[in-house]
Design an enzyme around this catalytic site. Structure first.
Site, PDB file in Angstrom:
ATOM      1  N   HIS A 128      33.924   9.746 -35.836  1.00 24.92           N
ATOM      2  CA  HIS A 128      34.302  10.051 -34.456  1.00 24.92           C
ATOM      3  C   HIS A 128      34.973  11.420 -34.340  1.00 24.92           C
ATOM      4  CE1 HIS A 128      33.321   6.030 -33.015  1.00 24.92           C
ATOM      5  NE2 HIS A 128      33.953   5.528 -34.057  1.00 24.92           N
ATOM      6  N   ARG A 143      43.915  13.240 -44.316  1.00 23.96           N
ATOM      7  CA  ARG A 143      44.864  12.547 -45.185  1.00 23.96           C
ATOM      8  C   ARG A 143      45.364  13.514 -46.253  1.00 23.96           C
ATOM      9  NH1 ARG A 143      45.757   9.581 -41.830  1.00 23.96           N
ATOM     10  NH2 ARG A 143      45.550   7.317 -41.714  1.00 23.96           N
ATOM     11  N   ASP A 159      48.142  19.286 -41.495  1.00 26.75           N
ATOM     12  CA  ASP A 159      48.908  18.386 -40.650  1.00 26.75           C
ATOM     13  C   ASP A 159      49.350  17.160 -41.435  1.00 26.75           C
ATOM     14  OD1 ASP A 159      49.833  17.570 -37.911  1.00 26.75           O
ATOM     15  OD2 ASP A 159      48.443  15.910 -38.269  1.00 26.75           O
ATOM     16  N   GLU A 218      54.347  13.178 -47.864  1.00 28.12           N
ATOM     17  CA  GLU A 218      55.005  13.331 -46.568  1.00 28.12           C
ATOM     18  C   GLU A 218      55.967  12.198 -46.223  1.00 28.12           C
ATOM     19  OE1 GLU A 218      52.164  11.684 -43.086  1.00 28.12           O
ATOM     20  OE2 GLU A 218      51.319  13.376 -44.192  1.00 28.12           O
ATOM     21  N   HIS A 238      52.221  15.965 -39.280  1.00 25.24           N
ATOM     22  CA  HIS A 238      51.409  14.800 -38.942  1.00 25.24           C
ATOM     23  C   HIS A 238      51.466  14.527 -37.437  1.00 25.24           C
ATOM     24  CE1 HIS A 238      49.525  11.094 -41.026  1.00 25.24           C
ATOM     25  NE2 HIS A 238      49.017  11.231 -39.824  1.00 25.24           N
TER      26      HIS A 238
END
Length: 331
Positions: A155, A235, A259, A264, A296
């Site tokens: 998507h 990821r 990101d 993290e 993120h």
């Protein structure tokens, strides 16, 4: 029926209140605290819990939930890599996620970051802030002149491709499971190696499965064009950060947008003002003029947050009825 939710943020409350109005027969209680073995007791008496957190869903927290009679777990996010599935099987948990909340949110962010890296906006912004209004040597590249390699055409990847088409960029793509429409357009290459050789920029949209661990490593980077730009909004474990730093140091990589970060947890979504980062690598990356770091937040839009809340609570209700939602996670 009663649902208990963990980690409800202030920005989620409006969407939650909207959901409650539509579902007045459902009792909803929540906390801003994350799910832990200690906070699990707050869910006693609930039919399902709704969760979103960076902490692991470890054995202790799952066992504590099961001890108070709750084994329906509805995630407000897509990722399930932080769930102890062995423990989940042992305690017979039903799990759902929100696999599609807003592909546009993440795709737009990744392409904005790519465009910023190509136009060197971070360095330009710093110059302007110092009242240095000279052009050189901060010259940009046009998106339409780039060949952009898209890894993963689900998507989000497909939305990114449409954005790139709008810019006029040449798009090539790789996916183990090709999309028929994109295949008919001739966008796919036969291998990652072929994509690496051709692409001026590479953007990732694949899950953080073991088979994709450090997909971008020193060997992959070596195959890429000199001056390649890499963007990862998927990821953190897809990228070997040490290899990225080495590529930035050598000039092989001219720009990096991230990101997500492999380490993290406990780092992102925290305020480190006037404190040292516990991780020297993230400090190194943030300090570089050709690296863009966001914590993120690619998903973080009003539309995405609304969908994450509404879909997860809908799934929690279905679990409470003893049924399986469409977003049931098979494991």
């Amino acid at each position: 029926m009663k649902i208990f939710a963990y980690g409800i943020r202030d920005d989620e409350k409006p969407s939650l209140e909207e959901w409650k109005v539509i579902n007045p027969e459902i009792q909803v209680d929540y906390t801003q605290d994350l799910l832990t073995s200690e906070t699990a007791k707050l869910a006693k008496g609930a039919d399902s819990v709704v969760v979103y957190q960076q902490l692991d869903y470890n054995r202790d927290s799952l066992a504590a939930l099961a001890d108070v009679g709750v084994t329906n777990l509805s995630l407000r996010n897509v990722g399930t890599d932080n769930i102890d599935f062995d423990a989940a099987r042992e305690f017979k948990f039903n799990i759902s996620n929100v696999p599609v909340y807003s592909p546009n949110a993440i795709a737009e962010h990744s392409m904005i970051q790519l465009a910023r890296l190509l136009r060197q906006t971070k360095e330009l912004d710093a110059k302007v802030a110092e009242h240095n209004l000279r052009w050189a040597p901060t010259i940009g590249r046009e998106m339409r002149m780039q060949t952009v390699g898209i890894i993963g055409t689900g998507h989000i990847g497909r939305v990114a491709i449409n954005i790139l088409k709008g810019f006029g960029a040449k798009v090539i793509a790789y996916d183990k499971y090709p999309n028929a429409e994109l295949a008919s357009e001739g966008l796919y290459v036969d291998s990652l190696a072929e994509l690496y050789v051709q692409a001026d920029a590479v953007s990732l949209y694949v899950p953080g499965l073991p088979e994709n661990y450090h997909l971008i490593d020193a060997e992959a980077i070596e195959k890429m064009k000199d001056g390649v730009v890499i963007v990862n909004t998927a990821r953190g474990n897809l990228v070997d950060v040490d290899a990225i730093i080495a590529g930035l140091n050598s000039g092989k990589i001219s720009g990096f947008g991230m990101d997500v970060y492999e380490n993290e947890v406990g780092l992102f979504n925290e305020d480190w003002t006037n404190r040292d980062f516990p991780d020297e690598k993230i400090a190194d990356l943030i300090a570089r003029k050709n690296v863009l770091v966001t914590p993120h937040t690619a998903f973080y839009t009003t539309k995405a947050v609304s969908e994450m809340v509404q879909q997860s609570f809908d799934a929690a209700v279905i679990f409470g009825k003893g049924e399986k939602p469409e977003t049931f996670v098979e494991y």
